[in-house]
Design a protein around this motif. Structure first.
Motif, mmCIF file in Angstrom:
data_model
loop_
_atom_site.group_PDB
_atom_site.id
_atom_site.type_symbol
_atom_site.label_atom_id
_atom_site.label_comp_id
_atom_site.label_asym_id
_atom_site.label_seq_id
_atom_site.Cartn_x
_atom_site.Cartn_y
_atom_site.Cartn_z
ATOM 1 N N PRO A 171 56.347 -25.807 33.288
ATOM 2 C CA PRO A 171 56.394 -27.079 32.553
ATOM 3 C C PRO A 171 56.187 -28.310 33.432
ATOM 4 C CG PRO A 171 58.613 -26.321 32.987
ATOM 5 C CD PRO A 171 57.706 -25.256 33.523
ATOM 6 N N LEU A 172 55.820 -28.103 34.686
ATOM 7 C CA LEU A 172 55.480 -29.200 35.580
ATOM 8 C C LEU A 172 53.965 -29.359 35.620
ATOM 9 C CD1 LEU A 172 57.964 -28.318 38.482
ATOM 10 C CD2 LEU A 172 58.324 -29.876 36.545
ATOM 11 N N LYS A 173 53.471 -30.216 36.506
ATOM 12 C CA LYS A 173 52.035 -30.455 36.614
ATOM 13 C C LYS A 173 51.539 -29.950 37.956
ATOM 14 C CE LYS A 173 48.498 -34.076 36.305
ATOM 15 N NZ LYS A 173 48.244 -35.536 36.106
ATOM 16 N N LYS B 264 53.052 -29.211 51.600
ATOM 17 C CA LYS B 264 53.068 -30.607 52.031
ATOM 18 C C LYS B 264 53.816 -30.802 53.357
ATOM 19 C CE LYS B 264 54.004 -33.711 48.842
ATOM 20 N NZ LYS B 264 54.620 -34.266 47.619
ATOM 21 N N GLU B 265 54.570 -29.816 53.778
ATOM 22 C CA GLU B 265 55.257 -29.911 55.067
ATOM 23 C C GLU B 265 54.275 -29.809 56.238
ATOM 24 O OE1 GLU B 265 58.204 -26.864 55.020
ATOM 25 O OE2 GLU B 265 59.466 -27.887 53.531
ATOM 26 N N LYS B 266 53.099 -29.221 55.977
ATOM 27 C CA LYS B 266 52.109 -29.039 57.033
ATOM 28 C C LYS B 266 50.781 -29.740 56.753
ATOM 29 C CE LYS B 266 53.703 -24.552 58.779
ATOM 30 N NZ LYS B 266 53.288 -23.155 59.089
ATOM 31 N N PHE B 267 50.515 -30.041 55.474
ATOM 32 C CA PHE B 267 49.197 -30.548 55.115
ATOM 33 C C PHE B 267 49.297 -31.776 54.211
ATOM 34 C CE2 PHE B 267 48.967 -25.839 55.386
ATOM 35 C CZ PHE B 267 48.234 -25.758 56.560
ATOM 36 N N ASP B 268 48.225 -32.563 54.198
ATOM 37 C CA ASP B 268 48.084 -33.679 53.265
ATOM 38 C C ASP B 268 47.074 -33.309 52.197
ATOM 39 O OD1 ASP B 268 49.894 -35.438 54.481
ATOM 40 O OD2 ASP B 268 48.380 -36.197 55.871
ATOM 41 N N PHE B 269 47.182 -33.988 51.044
ATOM 42 C CA PHE B 269 46.363 -33.624 49.896
ATOM 43 C C PHE B 269 45.775 -34.840 49.197
ATOM 44 C CE2 PHE B 269 49.452 -30.237 50.477
ATOM 45 C CZ PHE B 269 48.686 -29.091 50.370
ATOM 46 N N ALA B 270 44.520 -34.709 48.764
ATOM 47 C CA ALA B 270 43.867 -35.702 47.908
ATOM 48 C C ALA B 270 43.333 -34.945 46.696
ATOM 49 C CB ALA B 270 42.722 -36.402 48.641
ATOM 50 N N THR B 271 43.909 -35.186 45.541
ATOM 51 C CA THR B 271 43.612 -34.360 44.362
ATOM 52 C C THR B 271 42.214 -34.632 43.815
ATOM 53 O OG1 THR B 271 44.605 -35.961 42.832
ATOM 54 C CG2 THR B 271 46.052 -34.277 43.745
ATOM 55 N N TYR B 272 41.625 -33.575 43.231
ATOM 56 C CA TYR B 272 40.313 -33.733 42.605
ATOM 57 C C TYR B 272 40.147 -32.892 41.332
ATOM 58 C CZ TYR B 272 39.018 -29.294 44.870
ATOM 59 O OH TYR B 272 38.963 -27.981 45.280
ATOM 60 N N ALA C 156 53.524 -35.183 43.724
ATOM 61 C CA ALA C 156 54.561 -34.156 43.624
ATOM 62 C C ALA C 156 53.902 -32.786 43.469
ATOM 63 C CB ALA C 156 55.468 -34.442 42.432
ATOM 64 N N GLY C 157 54.328 -31.840 44.285
ATOM 65 C CA GLY C 157 53.759 -30.503 44.236
ATOM 66 C C GLY C 157 54.684 -29.525 43.538
ATOM 67 N N LEU C 158 54.200 -28.332 43.306
ATOM 68 C CA LEU C 158 55.058 -27.306 42.737
ATOM 69 C C LEU C 158 56.231 -27.071 43.685
ATOM 70 C CD1 LEU C 158 52.503 -24.742 41.295
ATOM 71 C CD2 LEU C 158 53.671 -26.608 40.131
#
Length: 326
Positions: A267-269, A152-160, A321-323
């Motif tokens: 145990p995270l998502k 996330k420091e370099k890229f944006d995300f849209a989950t699918y 929230a990412g890993l």
């Protein structure tokens, strides 16, 4: 029940793996050998259309999503998307060994429709996509990329898609459900060495042994034939690996069945997402486009087409929230 100590051990294991690019099955090159799904050209099953004539599920344009597309992307009327042809049902080559097919190409195609753009799909080696995005070679990546805080420091995300791991048993096994650590106590389980799923299974096994339960019998195989034989002959009770490839194999052979799912970030998502350059605005358009596909049923149709209904998201999220980093 997962204890605080177990969660701490699991997080330590998983964050270490994340730094190696393995977390959440996000690295196809690292996971493909362990996943051992049959190749598109080798499969004789009619469960999936593996021909170059895909007749993909299309979508009408979403005015809302199209309005969010950055002018720099609109300029040539194309959406250039990188994907990595490494394993079905995510991305592989059709029987002509040229056409890219699978869930990821279908998502890319439908998203381009929703954005009012023509899709330009490019096969890229996994290791090349970050530089390709940063250099402008690609406008987006749709290739089983897991959201992480470091990325996330370099890229944006849209989950699918949710990043899921699957427990699979022989089709005639009396095992029907794996939900928690206690369910694997005393079981013989095939798992890939050094993978995210091994880290999770190690954490579960430690919890079981701390609670006085029988240990897991970890089994490691170098090739799919030996692994499949072990499962079919009863030498192993379960296999544990990326659900997408497990689901494909179950559908094409009929020899196995899904008995349990565990999120790849346990145990995270962990979530899989369309990946774009940070701050260029395309991720916002992609999120709106994916939610349009969810609303009009195109999204569900694509996942069903490739046997990935279990990995569906209810709504696309922007930069969730990412890993974690270590």
């Amino acid at each position: 029940m997962t204890t605080p100590a177990t969660r701490s051990r699991a997080l330590a294991l998983l964050t270490t793996i994340a730094l190696l690019g393995l977390a959440g099955c996000s690295d196809p090159a690292a996971e493909a050998e362990e996943a051992t799904a049959p190749s598109a050209s080798a499969s004789s099953s009619s469960a999936f259309n593996l021909s170059p004539d895909q007749d993909r599920i299309g979508s009408e344009v979403s005015a809302e999503a199209a309005a969010l597309v950055p002018e720099a992307v609109k300029e040539d009327g194309k959406l250039t998307v990188a994907t990595s042809a490494y394993v079905p049902p995510l991305t592989s080559f059709a029987t002509d060994n040229t056409t890219l097919i699978g869930n990821e190409p279908d998502i890319a195609s439908a998203l381009a429709d929703a954005l009012g753009l023509e899709l330009e799909l490019v096969n890229s080696a996994w290791a090349d996509w970050p530089l390709g995005l940063e250099s402008g070679k690609y406008e987006a990546v749709i290739s089983n990329v897991t959201v992480t805080e470091e990325r996330k420091e370099k890229f944006d995300f849209a989950t699918y898609r949710n990043d899921e791991l699957g427990f699979y048993a022989a089709a005639d096994s009396d095992i029907t459900e794996i939900e928690e650590a206690a369910d694997v106590a005393g079981r013989s389980i095939i798992v890939g060495s050094g993978t995210n799923q091994e880290a999770i299974l190690l954490a579960w096994d430690q919890e079981n042994q701390d609670n006085g339960l029988e240990p897991v019998d970890f089994q490691y195989y170098d090739d799919d034939s030996a692994s499949s034989l072990a499962l079919q002959t009863g030498r192993a009770d379960l296999s544990f690996g990326p659900n997408a490839t497990g689901a494909y194999k179950a559908a094409t052979t009929g020899d196995t069945k899904l008995v349990g799912l565990v999120n790849g970030g346990w145990p995270l998502k962990a979530q899989i997402a369309v990946t774009t350059p940070r701050g260029d605005g395309l991720a916002e358009a992609a999120q709106a486009g994916i939610n349009h596909l969810i609303d009009n049923g195109t999204y569900a149709g694509i996942l069903q087409r490739w046997g990935l209904e279990e990995e569906a998201v209810e709504t696309s999220e922007l930069n969730p929230a990412g890993l974690p980093k270590q």
